[in-house]
Design a protein around this motif. Structure first.
Motif, short mmCIF file in Angstrom:
data_model
loop_
_atom_site.label_atom_id
_atom_site.label_comp_id
_atom_site.label_asym_id
_atom_site.label_seq_id
_atom_site.Cartn_x
_atom_site.Cartn_y
_atom_site.Cartn_z
N ASN A 73 65.12 5.23 108.26
CA ASN A 73 66.54 5.20 108.63
C ASN A 73 67.41 5.79 107.54
O ASN A 73 68.37 6.52 107.82
CB ASN A 73 66.98 3.77 108.95
CG ASN A 73 66.58 3.34 110.33
OD1 ASN A 73 66.43 4.14 111.23
ND2 ASN A 73 66.38 2.05 110.51
N LYS A 74 67.11 5.49 106.29
CA LYS A 74 67.88 6.06 105.18
C LYS A 74 67.75 7.57 105.14
O LYS A 74 68.72 8.28 104.90
CB LYS A 74 67.44 5.44 103.85
CG LYS A 74 67.92 4.01 103.67
CD LYS A 74 67.47 3.44 102.36
CE LYS A 74 67.96 1.99 102.21
NZ LYS A 74 67.52 1.40 100.94
N GLN A 75 66.54 8.07 105.39
CA GLN A 75 66.33 9.53 105.41
C GLN A 75 67.11 10.17 106.57
O GLN A 75 67.70 11.24 106.39
CB GLN A 75 64.84 9.85 105.52
CG GLN A 75 64.08 9.53 104.25
CD GLN A 75 62.58 9.73 104.41
OE1 GLN A 75 62.08 10.02 105.49
NE2 GLN A 75 61.85 9.59 103.30
N LEU A 76 67.12 9.51 107.71
CA LEU A 76 67.90 10.03 108.84
C LEU A 76 69.39 10.07 108.52
O LEU A 76 70.08 11.06 108.82
CB LEU A 76 67.66 9.17 110.09
CG LEU A 76 66.36 9.39 110.83
CD1 LEU A 76 66.17 8.32 111.91
CD2 LEU A 76 66.32 10.77 111.45
N LEU A 77 69.89 9.00 107.92
CA LEU A 77 71.30 8.98 107.55
C LEU A 77 71.64 10.09 106.57
O LEU A 77 72.67 10.74 106.68
CB LEU A 77 71.68 7.60 106.97
CG LEU A 77 71.77 6.47 107.97
CD1 LEU A 77 71.99 5.14 107.27
CD2 LEU A 77 72.88 6.72 108.99
N ASN A 78 70.77 10.30 105.59
CA ASN A 78 70.98 11.39 104.63
C ASN A 78 70.99 12.74 105.34
O ASN A 78 71.81 13.60 105.01
CB ASN A 78 69.91 11.37 103.54
CG ASN A 78 70.10 10.23 102.58
OD1 ASN A 78 71.20 9.70 102.42
ND2 ASN A 78 69.03 9.82 101.91
N ALA A 79 70.12 12.93 106.30
CA ALA A 79 70.06 14.20 107.05
C ALA A 79 71.36 14.41 107.83
O ALA A 79 71.89 15.52 107.90
CB ALA A 79 68.87 14.22 107.97
N PHE A 80 71.90 13.33 108.42
CA PHE A 80 73.15 13.44 109.18
C PHE A 80 74.33 13.74 108.27
O PHE A 80 75.26 14.45 108.65
CB PHE A 80 73.43 12.16 109.97
CG PHE A 80 72.49 11.92 111.11
CD1 PHE A 80 72.03 12.95 111.90
CD2 PHE A 80 72.08 10.63 111.40
CE1 PHE A 80 71.17 12.73 112.96
CE2 PHE A 80 71.22 10.39 112.48
CZ PHE A 80 70.76 11.44 113.24
N GLN A 81 74.31 13.22 107.05
CA GLN A 81 75.43 13.40 106.13
C GLN A 81 75.47 14.79 105.52
O GLN A 81 76.51 15.25 105.10
CB GLN A 81 75.38 12.33 105.04
CG GLN A 81 75.67 10.94 105.58
CD GLN A 81 75.43 9.84 104.58
OE1 GLN A 81 74.93 10.07 103.49
NE2 GLN A 81 75.78 8.62 104.95
N THR A 82 74.35 15.46 105.47
CA THR A 82 74.32 16.78 104.87
C THR A 82 74.74 17.87 105.83
O THR A 82 74.92 19.01 105.44
CB THR A 82 72.91 17.11 104.32
OG1 THR A 82 71.96 17.06 105.38
CG2 THR A 82 72.53 16.15 103.20
N LYS A 83 74.89 17.56 107.09
CA LYS A 83 75.27 18.57 108.10
C LYS A 83 76.75 18.75 108.17
O LYS A 83 77.56 18.01 107.88
CB LYS A 83 74.70 18.21 109.46
CG LYS A 83 73.21 18.35 109.48
CD LYS A 83 72.71 18.15 110.88
CE LYS A 83 71.20 18.42 110.90
NZ LYS A 83 70.66 18.43 112.19
#
Length: 116
Positions: free
Chosen positions: A106-116
């Protein structure tokens, strides 16, 4: 008072659906009639604390879990709370190790969403 009764009913319905239960199944688990569950969810019934306790035990949630604030009435907040309810149901049977993996994902997914 009807607004509070409606809010509680809507929250019970959302949690029931997140857990994949029908009104009939919730009625059986709580020892209540399925028609009563339907009217409770629609805010049509003035229920007792004892009845609420039966429903909470059947849903396996605390009063705190039921009373999550929905005061702003926004669809976004409702959807967020529904997602949290579903996450709790999905993760409830995982081992501590599996939960840690899920948290990292979940943390990795959140990081991926924040970098877009």
């Amino acid at each position: 008072m009807t607004k509070l009764r409606n809010s509680v009913g809507e929250r019970i319905r959302a949690i029931r659906k997140a857990k994949g239960l029908t009104q009939q199944q919730l009625a059986e688990l709580s020892g209540l009639d399925d028609a009563y569950i339907g009217s409770l969810e629609r805010g049509e019934r003035n229920f007792s604390i004892d009845t609420l306790e039966k429903v909470l035990l059947a849903l396996n949630i605390s009063i705190k879990g039921l009373m999550t604030s929905q005061d702003d009435g926004s669809e976004q907040r409702f959807n967020r709370e529904l997602a949290v309810d579903e996450f709790i149901v999905i993760s409830s049977e995982l081992s501590p190790e599996q939960l840690q993996i899920l948290i990292r994902i979940n943390k990795q997914l959140l990081n991926a969403f924040q970098t877009k």
